[in-house]
Write a protein that holds these residues in place. Structure first.
Motif, PDB file in Angstrom:
ATOM      1  N   ALA A 484      29.968 -56.133  62.081  1.00 15.16           N
ATOM      2  CA  ALA A 484      29.967 -54.706  61.712  1.00 15.16           C
ATOM      3  C   ALA A 484      29.670 -54.589  60.219  1.00 15.16           C
ATOM      4  N   PRO A 485      28.451 -54.939  59.792  1.00 23.74           N
ATOM      5  CA  PRO A 485      28.132 -54.943  58.350  1.00 23.74           C
ATOM      6  C   PRO A 485      28.199 -53.564  57.708  1.00 23.74           C
ATOM      7  N   VAL A 486      27.923 -52.498  58.462  1.00 33.93           N
ATOM      8  CA  VAL A 486      27.967 -51.156  57.881  1.00 33.93           C
ATOM      9  C   VAL A 486      29.385 -50.793  57.477  1.00 33.93           C
ATOM     10  N   GLN A 487      30.322 -50.977  58.413  1.00 30.15           N
ATOM     11  CA  GLN A 487      31.723 -50.674  58.101  1.00 30.15           C
ATOM     12  C   GLN A 487      32.252 -51.574  56.992  1.00 30.15           C
ATOM     13  N   ALA A 488      31.850 -52.862  57.019  1.00 29.50           N
ATOM     14  CA  ALA A 488      32.272 -53.783  55.963  1.00 29.50           C
ATOM     15  C   ALA A 488      31.725 -53.333  54.610  1.00 29.50           C
ATOM     16  N   GLY A 489      30.487 -52.862  54.597  1.00 24.55           N
ATOM     17  CA  GLY A 489      29.895 -52.374  53.352  1.00 24.55           C
ATOM     18  C   GLY A 489      30.616 -51.159  52.816  1.00 24.55           C
ATOM     19  N   ILE A 490      30.973 -50.232  53.709  1.00 28.12           N
ATOM     20  CA  ILE A 490      31.722 -49.037  53.285  1.00 28.12           C
ATOM     21  C   ILE A 490      33.065 -49.428  52.695  1.00 28.12           C
ATOM     22  N   LEU A 491      33.712 -50.419  53.319  1.00 24.45           N
ATOM     23  CA  LEU A 491      35.010 -50.874  52.824  1.00 24.45           C
ATOM     24  C   LEU A 491      34.878 -51.491  51.434  1.00 24.45           C
ATOM     25  N   VAL A 492      33.817 -52.242  51.209  1.00 19.81           N
ATOM     26  CA  VAL A 492      33.577 -52.807  49.875  1.00 19.81           C
ATOM     27  C   VAL A 492      33.394 -51.691  48.850  1.00 19.81           C
ATOM     28  N   VAL A 493      32.693 -50.626  49.232  1.00 15.68           N
ATOM     29  CA  VAL A 493      32.525 -49.479  48.340  1.00 15.68           C
ATOM     30  C   VAL A 493      33.878 -48.837  48.029  1.00 15.68           C
ATOM     31  N   VAL A 494      34.733 -48.708  49.050  1.00 17.28           N
ATOM     32  CA  VAL A 494      36.074 -48.157  48.842  1.00 17.28           C
ATOM     33  C   VAL A 494      36.840 -49.006  47.837  1.00 17.28           C
ATOM     34  N   TRP A 495      36.737 -50.330  47.969  1.00 18.94           N
ATOM     35  CA  TRP A 495      37.426 -51.221  47.030  1.00 18.94           C
ATOM     36  C   TRP A 495      36.857 -51.076  45.616  1.00 18.94           C
ATOM     37  N   ALA A 496      35.534 -50.976  45.512  1.00 19.91           N
ATOM     38  CA  ALA A 496      34.909 -50.829  44.198  1.00 19.91           C
ATOM     39  C   ALA A 496      35.372 -49.532  43.524  1.00 19.91           C
ATOM     40  N   LEU A 497      35.411 -48.447  44.289  1.00 23.35           N
ATOM     41  CA  LEU A 497      35.901 -47.180  43.749  1.00 23.35           C
ATOM     42  C   LEU A 497      37.365 -47.304  43.340  1.00 23.35           C
ATOM     43  N   GLY A 498      38.146 -48.043  44.129  1.00 24.81           N
ATOM     44  CA  GLY A 498      39.550 -48.245  43.809  1.00 24.81           C
ATOM     45  C   GLY A 498      39.741 -48.996  42.508  1.00 24.81           C
ATOM     46  N   VAL A 499      38.968 -50.060  42.305  1.00 25.66           N
ATOM     47  CA  VAL A 499      39.061 -50.817  41.056  1.00 25.66           C
ATOM     48  C   VAL A 499      38.682 -49.931  39.875  1.00 25.66           C
ATOM     49  N   GLY A 500      37.627 -49.119  40.038  1.00 24.52           N
ATOM     50  CA  GLY A 500      37.231 -48.206  38.976  1.00 24.52           C
ATOM     51  C   GLY A 500      38.325 -47.205  38.655  1.00 24.52           C
ATOM     52  N   PHE A 501      38.955 -46.637  39.700  1.00 28.17           N
ATOM     53  CA  PHE A 501      40.034 -45.674  39.503  1.00 28.17           C
ATOM     54  C   PHE A 501      41.214 -46.344  38.804  1.00 28.17           C
ATOM     55  N   TYR A 502      41.519 -47.579  39.208  1.00 31.53           N
ATOM     56  CA  TYR A 502      42.656 -48.311  38.627  1.00 31.53           C
ATOM     57  C   TYR A 502      42.471 -48.522  37.135  1.00 31.53           C
ATOM     58  N   TRP A 503      41.290 -49.009  36.737  1.00 30.06           N
ATOM     59  CA  TRP A 503      41.072 -49.286  35.322  1.00 30.06           C
ATOM     60  C   TRP A 503      40.947 -48.004  34.514  1.00 30.06           C
ATOM     61  N   ALA A 504      40.376 -46.964  35.103  1.00 34.22           N
ATOM     62  CA  ALA A 504      40.277 -45.684  34.396  1.00 34.22           C
ATOM     63  C   ALA A 504      41.665 -45.119  34.132  1.00 34.22           C
ATOM     64  N   ARG A 505      42.526 -45.141  35.157  1.00 41.18           N
ATOM     65  CA  ARG A 505      43.880 -44.610  34.981  1.00 41.18           C
ATOM     66  C   ARG A 505      44.682 -45.471  34.014  1.00 41.18           C
ATOM     67  N   ARG A 506      44.467 -46.762  34.055  1.00 43.48           N
ATOM     68  CA  ARG A 506      45.184 -47.651  33.143  1.00 43.48           C
ATOM     69  C   ARG A 506      44.750 -47.404  31.701  1.00 43.48           C
ATOM     70  N   THR A 507      43.447 -47.207  31.497  1.00 37.03           N
ATOM     71  CA  THR A 507      42.932 -46.930  30.153  1.00 37.03           C
ATOM     72  C   THR A 507      43.480 -45.619  29.613  1.00 37.03           C
ATOM     73  N   LEU A 508      43.474 -44.572  30.445  1.00 36.78           N
ATOM     74  CA  LEU A 508      43.998 -43.274  30.024  1.00 36.78           C
ATOM     75  C   LEU A 508      45.490 -43.354  29.714  1.00 36.78           C
ATOM     76  N   SER A 509      46.214 -44.147  30.494  1.00 34.77           N
ATOM     77  CA  SER A 509      47.648 -44.292  30.268  1.00 34.77           C
ATOM     78  C   SER A 509      47.930 -44.952  28.924  1.00 34.77           C
ATOM     79  N   ARG A 510      47.127 -45.967  28.581  1.00 33.97           N
ATOM     80  CA  ARG A 510      47.313 -46.642  27.300  1.00 33.97           C
ATOM     81  C   ARG A 510      46.972 -45.720  26.127  1.00 33.97           C
ATOM     82  N   GLN A 511      45.935 -44.882  26.307  1.00 34.46           N
ATOM     83  CA  GLN A 511      45.549 -43.960  25.243  1.00 34.46           C
ATOM     84  C   GLN A 511      46.598 -42.894  25.005  1.00 34.46           C
ATOM     85  N   GLY A 512      47.353 -42.577  26.083  1.00 34.59           N
ATOM     86  CA  GLY A 512      48.366 -41.539  25.949  1.00 34.59           C
ATOM     87  C   GLY A 512      49.657 -42.029  25.340  1.00 34.59           C
ATOM     88  N   GLU A 513      49.803 -43.349  25.188  1.00 33.78           N
ATOM     89  CA  GLU A 513      51.044 -43.893  24.632  1.00 33.78           C
ATOM     90  C   GLU A 513      51.094 -43.727  23.114  1.00 33.78           C
TER      91      GLU A 513
END
Length: 513
Positions: A484-513
């Motif tokens: 099921a390469p299509v579903q696997a590809g979508i899941l990889v995209v979800v993970w990539a978006l998650g990593v981006g969200f994680y680092w963005a939120r972490r960066t904003l949190s550090r700037q707010g300290e």
């Protein structure tokens, strides 16, 4: 056995009910109160696991095995695998306190980003897809009983599925106690439905034994060998000739059958989602798992044996509503409608149980500052819930402790999956997301045994148990991604978006300290 008042030494295994082990699990007050017992956990596990799978998976499993006997073995193997995974989760759940299921374990073992990705995957993909699948099955079961079998893609069906999902999420918005009481009701319905199928099978056996010439049931169960190889009829009308398949092709079919069984057992991990709400988790969590999962295995095997008694074997592989088909064939259309209603209630119970835990991981992720604080609020829509912080003045009996904001997020995401997805695609997508992190979590439990041998483990299964699960779950993930390469590809995209969200939120949190 060491005395319970001694400090556990290296390699020492503390007994399940040891006082010191229990004290280790008593963390600071969390978002939810510890007001659930072993019976509640047992009911929640059963309510989640016993859903549409036992009534929809038998056909796909039968189509991928050469005999009914092998099909029953597949159900047993799938159940044992679920049990091994659940036992390992119980080890982690009693050793590492926390809310949100697998995320605190992955965070401790592999680092913060892995804990976040687990939470992100469950919040954005796994749980909304699960609720969407069950809502679709609920509506399509009703239409199937009415003779409509080709309308799953129609907008009317999708909107009705959305309505069912919203009703279940609304029921969980009342309070934890109200949800668990409703769960207990659905557990009774599930046992009654499965018991009805099993009793029908027993009645057919008795009638056939008393009068062998009587035409009742499928008849094949008494005239053909249960492990005899026979050709399988597929839903599209084609036939699988097992004697002409290579060993590699047979392995492919067996893996497909096992995947169907694992979907039916899906939900075995959900007991750990309420560890933070159990009054005595070191005792109650293993007790709930080791009573609920074996009960489910026995029920599933008994129900499937009954299907093979009630129906001609050539018919089992061609239907996705085997219970309704069996009862309708045995007792007529009226009883078939009753069976359809009961199946819908079973699916509703699974919907309620999955909705119950979906909000818990969102709240836990918000408490970890992985998501906005808004989603950590319980008891109301908005902010400043009375459960957000604790003080001596905190009410002991709040009006509601339901994670309403988290359930709103779940409702929005589930609606999107229903409107833009379909049953088969969501099923594969859900399985890939779940088992990717089940594999990592159980592998992490093995790693943790060697990295932290002194960690107090009130419950510690033999190491072969998690090892078996790691091997098989790894195979399931790789196989699913390849096919099921299509579903696997979508899941990889979800993970990539998650990593981006994680680092963005972490960066904003550090700037707010």
């Amino acid at each position: 056995m060491a005395d319970n008042n001694e400090t556990p030494g290296e390699g020492e295994h503390r007994p399940l009910l040891a006082d010191s082990s229990e004290r280790v699990l008593q963390q600071e007050d969390g978002t939810f109160t510890r007001n659930l017992g072993a019976v509640d956990a047992f009911a929640i596990i059963i309510s989640i696991v016993v859903g549409s799978g036992i009534f929809t998976s038998p056909g796909s499993i039968d189509a991928n095995v050469p005999s009914p006997g092998v099909a029953l073995v597949i159900w047993l193997v799938g159940g044992i695998l679920a049990w091994t995974g659940a036992n390992t989760m119980a080890e982690l759940g009693t050793a590492i306190p926390g809310e949100g299921g697998v995320q605190p374990y992955l965070q401790r073992i592999f680092g913060d980003v892995f804990g976040f990705l687990a939470a992100w995957t469950w919040i954005v993909a796994v749980m909304p897809a699960t609720l969407a699948i069950l809502s679709i099955v609920f509506i399509e079961s009703i239409f199937s009983a009415a003779g409509v079998t080709d309308g799953a893609g129609r907008i009317e069906h999708k909107l009705l599925s959305v309505l069912v999902m919203l009703v279940m999420n609304s029921a969980n918005s009342i309070s934890t106690k109200a949800s668990t009481r409703l769960n207990n009701f659905f557990v009774v319905i599930k046992f009654v439905t499965i018991l009805g199928v099993v009793v029908a099978g027993i009645v057919v056996v008795i009638l056939a034994a008393s009068n062998p010439d009587r035409d009742v049931g499928g008849r094949d169960w008494s005239t053909k060998p249960w492990f005899g190889v026979r050709d399988s009829v597929n839903p599209d009308g084609s036939t699988t000739h097992w004697n002409k398949l290579s060993e590699w092709e047979m392995l492919g079919h067996y893996s497909a059958a096992l995947y169907g069984a694992l979907w039916a057992y899906s939900g075995w991990d959900k007991g750990i989602y309420i560890t933070a709400e159990l009054k005595s988790p070191a005792r109650q969590l293993p007790l709930a798992i080791n009573t609920a999962v074996p009960t489910i295995i026995l029920c599933f095997i008994a129900a499937n044996a009954a299907y093979y008694i009630l129906l001609p074997w050539s018919l089992v592989s061609t239907t996705d509503s085997v219970a309704v088909t069996a009862i309708t064939r045995l007792m007529g259309r009226g009883f078939g409608v009753v069976a359809a209603v009961l199946v819908c209630l079973v699916v509703a119970g699974s919907l309620l149980g999955n909705s119950f835990v979906s909000g818990r991981m969102t709240v836990a992720a918000a408490n970890m500052n992985w998501l906005p604080d808004f989603f950590a609020v319980v008891g109301k829509i908005g902010t400043n819930s009375h459960f957000a912080t604790y003080s001596p003045d905190t009410p002991k009996t709040p009006k509601s402790d339901a994670p309403i904001n988290a359930l709103l997020l779940s409702s929005i995401l589930s609606t999107l999956y229903i409107l833009f997805g379909n049953f088969r695609a969501l099923l594969t997508f859900n399985g890939l997301g779940e088992y990717s992190f089940f594999f990592l979590t159980v592998l992490g439990a093995i790693i943790l045994r060697y990295r932290e041998p002194n960690l107090v483990r009130p419950y510690k299964p033999f190491v072969l148990i998690p090892a078996v699960f790691v091997i098989v779950s790894g195979f399931v993930v790789v196989r699913g991604a390849v096919f099921a390469p299509v579903q696997a590809g979508i899941l990889v995209v979800v993970w990539a978006l998650g990593v981006g969200f994680y680092w963005a939120r972490r960066t904003l949190s550090r700037q707010g300290e």
